[in-house]
Design a protein around this motif. Structure first.
Motif, mmCIF file in Angstrom:
data_model
loop_
_atom_site.group_PDB
_atom_site.id
_atom_site.type_symbol
_atom_site.label_atom_id
_atom_site.label_comp_id
_atom_site.label_asym_id
_atom_site.label_seq_id
_atom_site.Cartn_x
_atom_site.Cartn_y
_atom_site.Cartn_z
ATOM 1 N N GLN A 1 7.021 1.374 -18.246
ATOM 2 C CA GLN A 1 6.162 2.390 -17.641
ATOM 3 C C GLN A 1 6.484 2.627 -16.171
ATOM 4 O O GLN A 1 6.202 3.708 -15.630
ATOM 5 N N ILE A 2 7.118 1.671 -15.523
ATOM 6 C CA ILE A 2 7.386 1.810 -14.093
ATOM 7 C C ILE A 2 8.307 2.993 -13.810
ATOM 8 O O ILE A 2 8.153 3.700 -12.812
ATOM 9 N N PHE A 3 9.266 3.266 -14.700
ATOM 10 C CA PHE A 3 10.195 4.369 -14.471
ATOM 11 C C PHE A 3 9.582 5.719 -14.847
ATOM 12 O O PHE A 3 9.985 6.752 -14.315
ATOM 13 N N LEU A 4 8.604 5.706 -15.746
ATOM 14 C CA LEU A 4 7.878 6.940 -16.025
ATOM 15 C C LEU A 4 7.007 7.342 -14.849
ATOM 16 O O LEU A 4 6.863 8.531 -14.541
ATOM 17 N N ASP A 5 6.422 6.343 -14.172
ATOM 18 C CA ASP A 5 5.570 6.647 -13.023
ATOM 19 C C ASP A 5 6.378 6.988 -11.777
ATOM 20 O O ASP A 5 5.893 7.722 -10.911
ATOM 21 N N ILE A 6 7.601 6.448 -11.667
ATOM 22 C CA ILE A 6 8.403 6.725 -10.479
ATOM 23 C C ILE A 6 9.122 8.063 -10.590
ATOM 24 O O ILE A 6 9.672 8.577 -9.601
ATOM 25 N N LYS A 7 9.134 8.650 -11.768
ATOM 26 C CA LYS A 7 9.871 9.894 -11.993
ATOM 27 C C LYS A 7 9.337 11.021 -11.131
ATOM 28 O O LYS A 7 10.098 11.853 -10.614
ATOM 29 N N LEU B 1 12.178 -6.887 -9.612
ATOM 30 C CA LEU B 1 12.746 -5.565 -9.385
ATOM 31 C C LEU B 1 11.793 -4.764 -8.514
ATOM 32 O O LEU B 1 10.619 -4.559 -8.869
ATOM 33 N N TYR B 2 12.278 -4.302 -7.356
ATOM 34 C CA TYR B 2 11.495 -3.503 -6.430
ATOM 35 C C TYR B 2 11.975 -2.050 -6.506
ATOM 36 O O TYR B 2 13.185 -1.788 -6.515
ATOM 37 N N VAL B 3 11.027 -1.118 -6.545
ATOM 38 C CA VAL B 3 11.324 0.312 -6.572
ATOM 39 C C VAL B 3 10.426 0.983 -5.543
ATOM 40 O O VAL B 3 9.211 0.735 -5.499
ATOM 41 N N TRP B 4 11.010 1.858 -4.714
ATOM 42 C CA TRP B 4 10.244 2.552 -3.672
ATOM 43 C C TRP B 4 9.687 3.858 -4.226
ATOM 44 O O TRP B 4 10.412 4.678 -4.810
ATOM 45 N N ASN B 5 8.393 4.062 -4.039
ATOM 46 C CA ASN B 5 7.708 5.299 -4.422
ATOM 47 C C ASN B 5 7.417 6.084 -3.154
ATOM 48 O O ASN B 5 6.566 5.700 -2.350
ATOM 49 N N SER B 6 8.139 7.204 -2.982
ATOM 50 C CA SER B 6 7.986 7.989 -1.755
ATOM 51 C C SER B 6 6.713 8.805 -1.738
ATOM 52 O O SER B 6 6.268 9.228 -0.662
ATOM 53 N N VAL B 7 6.106 9.072 -2.895
ATOM 54 C CA VAL B 7 4.879 9.869 -2.934
ATOM 55 C C VAL B 7 3.692 9.043 -2.455
ATOM 56 O O VAL B 7 2.909 9.468 -1.599
ATOM 57 N N GLU B 8 3.548 7.825 -2.990
ATOM 58 C CA GLU B 8 2.440 6.958 -2.592
ATOM 59 C C GLU B 8 2.798 6.054 -1.415
ATOM 60 O O GLU B 8 1.936 5.303 -0.944
ATOM 61 N N SER B 9 4.065 6.103 -0.972
ATOM 62 C CA SER B 9 4.524 5.259 0.142
ATOM 63 C C SER B 9 4.207 3.788 -0.127
ATOM 64 O O SER B 9 3.603 3.099 0.693
ATOM 65 N N LEU C 1 5.574 0.167 -2.775
ATOM 66 C CA LEU C 1 6.618 -0.463 -3.578
ATOM 67 C C LEU C 1 6.081 -0.796 -4.961
ATOM 68 O O LEU C 1 4.988 -1.364 -5.084
ATOM 69 N N PHE C 2 6.844 -0.441 -5.994
ATOM 70 C CA PHE C 2 6.563 -0.901 -7.340
ATOM 71 C C PHE C 2 7.424 -2.142 -7.590
ATOM 72 O O PHE C 2 8.624 -2.118 -7.297
ATOM 73 N N CYS C 3 6.839 -3.191 -8.118
ATOM 74 C CA CYS C 3 7.609 -4.410 -8.395
ATOM 75 C C CYS C 3 7.304 -4.890 -9.812
ATOM 76 O O CYS C 3 6.170 -4.789 -10.284
ATOM 77 N N LEU C 4 8.341 -5.390 -10.464
ATOM 78 C CA LEU C 4 8.243 -5.838 -11.854
ATOM 79 C C LEU C 4 8.982 -7.155 -11.994
ATOM 80 O O LEU C 4 10.131 -7.284 -11.563
ATOM 81 N N ASN C 5 8.310 -8.140 -12.619
ATOM 82 C CA ASN C 5 8.919 -9.444 -12.879
ATOM 83 C C ASN C 5 9.751 -9.325 -14.149
ATOM 84 O O ASN C 5 9.221 -9.282 -15.260
ATOM 85 N N VAL C 6 11.078 -9.275 -13.986
ATOM 86 C CA VAL C 6 11.970 -9.084 -15.129
ATOM 87 C C VAL C 6 11.964 -10.315 -16.038
ATOM 88 O O VAL C 6 12.044 -10.192 -17.263
ATOM 89 N N LYS C 7 11.878 -11.502 -15.457
ATOM 90 C CA LYS C 7 11.853 -12.720 -16.272
ATOM 91 C C LYS C 7 10.606 -12.773 -17.135
ATOM 92 O O LYS C 7 10.663 -13.134 -18.324
ATOM 93 N N HIS C 8 9.464 -12.416 -16.569
ATOM 94 C CA HIS C 8 8.224 -12.387 -17.348
ATOM 95 C C HIS C 8 8.305 -11.337 -18.445
ATOM 96 O O HIS C 8 7.778 -11.527 -19.553
ATOM 97 N N LEU C 9 8.957 -10.217 -18.166
ATOM 98 C CA LEU C 9 9.146 -9.178 -19.180
ATOM 99 C C LEU C 9 10.022 -9.674 -20.318
ATOM 100 O O LEU C 9 9.799 -9.328 -21.487
ATOM 101 N N ASP C 10 11.003 -10.485 -20.016
ATOM 102 C CA ASP C 10 11.898 -10.999 -21.048
ATOM 103 C C ASP C 10 11.222 -12.063 -21.901
ATOM 104 O O ASP C 10 11.477 -12.154 -23.116
ATOM 105 N N GLU C 11 10.354 -12.861 -21.319
ATOM 106 C CA GLU C 11 9.739 -13.969 -22.044
ATOM 107 C C GLU C 11 8.511 -13.558 -22.839
ATOM 108 O O GLU C 11 8.094 -14.294 -23.741
#
Length: 669
Positions: A14-20, A42-50, A52-62
């Motif tokens: 969902q993080i990439f749908l919201d950052i679109k 994984l950190y992603v910058w959202n320029s609209v809300e100014s 950072l979106f962050c996602l724990n990739v290891k937690h997503l995998d487990e």
């Protein structure tokens, strides 16, 4: 982590749908990298809300279930357009920078089984601060930002006026400018910077060598300068600028007149390999070795080994990429690096690095075969992603996953996340050494206050800079009696229209973008603050209820305590008066009588013990005297003595029993 994680779970998150939405609103097609992967976050910058979106990739995998991402809101959001994200080596700070500013984010602690920020709250507030807002936003353009290769608390900022600024960001009073280095000719006059850029004398990029002892600074005309980043005993940097470094074999165009990026690769046990990229998509691989032509022997030179040309297909409308350097270089696994440009992403495989390490460790008999292998195994470029089309849509993010399987994560302008496997599958781990830079002259409280005030930049100043016009527009005064011809009217109208578009409408659009970004950031922060306010209000209500319950318990405890105090006071008063009842007095008399009887019985018992001891001594003495005399008594005498002794023994036994009875009755031990 397997490729399935990046191709399915991560790509469909969902993080990439919201950052679109934030990516679609960006109309600036400069090369950007708005993602960063550090410590499996994984950190992603959202320029609209100014934020950072962050996602724990290891937690997503487990976890099979959906892993939500977190929003890191900044206390002081950047007022500029963010172009790059850069994590510190320790992973506790993030650097957001663009051409008009630098912002450092202090990441909160991670705890819990999931390893999330602030125990997994959806939104987290992070401390952030900007570096020299007034200077960097209003007076200069930022070319490149790097963490200091020997310190995790210092930032190096390359500015368009040929200066490199060193900042200490670990001080409690805020970031502090430690020193400014001049890396080339300083621009003079209003057009000084334009002249430097047109002549190629402006520094465009820099990188640290593999041993972190030097910085390599690249100018637009392809010249490379070297600056030491050692520290002397006093704590100030000893950074003499050397160069430009000689390049062998020599070339008339100095291997390209539009250099844009530089990168140093290799290991400590082999020579450094320097990669220089030009705007035309040509990559030059050079070895940094001592210059044999210099007599002193302490100079260095670049020896060009090979060149690689990238297949970059530009669009027909190349004006969208005005003033944008089209090639950015990123470190990849060992023996490879990645190039990002306007038309996509290339991965360059470097067998040269492996052969150089083998040559450095080889014996004399194997040197010739390795040298021949260097010429027979050239580097190769692999086109991983092509984004060329009718308009420029460069990638907006690039990150390399850690070992064992290195995967390249690419964030497209449409918000789609793509993953490509890199080869070889070994990642060169570069660890920065920690070194504390100290400058006693900058530790004074007055200087800290001055620097802190200079770093502040109001939104009004930003709007004034955005709306400031470079050319003045005079008032038009025409003779009302004379009617201008249509040609003159058309010329005036055309010139006014062009001037209006160039000096007014474009700046109004810039001002609208700045205001929109500011309003969006304030709204996002206000919305989050409203949520926090509701949470605090709920906590206050809960505390009030607990306070009421505790107040009731306190009142009951006070009442019980007062009752106990009254009863104790009554007992103390009665003891002080000495008043006692008749039963108490009778009992006291009986106890005193028993005590006297016990004392008398004890005295009698003691007297009997003394008599018994004396009789025993007399009997013993008589027996000794009898034995000495050896007198034989008659039977009648013996019987008489025996009867007397038996009588005495029975009397003594009787007295002992009576004494024990008295002790038992009186309770005397």
């Amino acid at each position: 982590m397997s490729c399935v994680l990046y191709e399915t779970k991560l790509a469909n998150h969902q993080i990439f749908l919201d950052i679109k939405n934030s990516l679609s609103e960006e109309t600036n097609y400069k090369l950007r990298n708005l993602i960063e992967l550090k410590d499996e976050i994984l950190y992603v910058w959202n320029s609209v809300e100014s934020c950072l979106f962050c996602l724990n990739v290891k937690h997503l995998d487990e976890n099979e279930a959906e892993t939500p991402y977190q929003k890191l809101h900044l206390v002081s959001p950047p007022a500029f357009a963010v172009e790059r994200l850069m994590s510190s080596e320790c992973g506790t700070r993030l650097c957001l920078w663009g051409s008009r500013g630098v912002t450092v984010v202090e990441l909160p602690s991670r705890w819990g089984r999931s390893g999330l920020f602030d125990s997994g709250n959806q939104t987290v507030l992070c401390k952030s601060f900007s570096l020299d807002e007034r200077l960097l936003y209003l007076a200069a353009d930022i070319q490149r930002v790097h963490w200091h290769p020997k310190s995790m608390s210092h930032l190096l900022v390359l500015v368009s006026d040929n200066t490199m600024r060193l900042y200490n960001i670990a001080l409690k009073a805020g970031p502090k400018l430690v020193r400014t280095f001049t890396v080339g000719h300083k621009p003079t006059g209003a057009l000084g910077r334009t002249v430097l850029e047109s002549l190629g004398d402006a520094a465009v990029d820099f990188t640290a060598t593999v041993d972190s002892d030097h910085l390599l600074i690249l100018t637009g005309n392809g010249d490379v300068y070297m600056m030491a980043c050692e520290q002397d005993d006093k704590g100030s940097l000893n950074a003499p600028l050397k160069g430009p470094l000689s390049m062998y074999p020599s070339a008339d165009d100095n291997y390209g007149a539009e250099s844009c990026s530089i990168l140093a690769l290799g290991t400590l046990d082999s020579p450094t390999l320097v990669v220089i990229a030009s705007a035309a998509g040509v990559l030059y691989h050079c070895l940094l070795l001592p210059d044999a032509s210099e007599e002193a022997g302490d100079g260095y030179a670049l020896y060009v080994v090979e060149s690689v040309e990238l297949n970059i297909a530009h669009t027909q409308n190349d004006n969208d990429m005005h003033n944008v350097y089209p090639v950015h270089l990123y470190r990849g696994p060992r023996g490879a690096y990645v190039c990002m440009h306007a038309s996509g992403v290339h991965a360059v495989n470097l067998p040269l690095l492996r052969l150089i390490r083998e040559y450095a460790a080889a014996i004399d008999t194997e040197s010739d075969s390795i040298l021949s292998a260097i010429s027979q195994q050239p580097s190769s470029a692999r086109h991983l992603l092509c984004t060329s089309g009718n308009r420029v849509t460069p990638p907006v993010g690039l990150a390399v996953t850690p070992a064992p399987l290195h995967t390249l994560l690419i964030l497209c302008n449409s918000g789609e996340m793509l993953s490509r496997t890199l080869e070889p599958q070994e990642l060169e781990e570069q660890l920065y050494k920690e070194m504390q830079l100290r400058n006693p002259a900058l530790d004074q409280d007055d200087i800290n206050n001055i620097l802190k005030e200079q770093q502040k930049l109001s939104f009004t100043s930003i709007m004034q800079e955005v709306l400031a016009r470079e050319a003045s527009q005079p008032l038009l005064k025409l003779d009302k009696k004379e009617e201008p011809d249509p040609k003159e009217c058309l010329e005036v109208l055309t010139e006014a229209t062009v001037r209006l578009r160039a000096e007014y409408m474009s700046r109004q659009r810039r001002a609208l973008d700045v205001i929109t970004r500011k309003v969006a950031a304030l709204r996002a922060l206000a919305k989050q603050q409203e949520a926090w306010r509701e949470d605090l209000q709920a906590d206050i209500t809960q505390v009030e209820l607990q306070s009421a319950v505790l107040k009731e318990k306190r009142d009951y405890a006070e009442k019980f305590q007062d009752d106990m105090k009254y009863r104790c006071s009554a007992v103390f008063r009665s003891l002080r008066r000495g008043a006692s009842s008749a039963a108490e007095r009778r009992t006291l008399c009986e106890l005193q009588a028993h005590a006297r009887a016990a004392r008398d019985a004890a005295a009698a018992v003691q007297q009997l013990k003394v008599n018994a001891a004396r009789k025993s001594e007399e009997l013993k003495r008589w027996e000794e005297e009898y034995q000495k005399k050896q007198t034989v008594l008659g039977r009648s005498h013996s019987d008489t003595i025996s009867s007397i002794l038996q009588q005495q023994t029975s009397k003594i036994s009787t007295l002992i029993e009576e004494t024990k009875l008295l002790k038992d009755q009186l309770g005397v031990a």
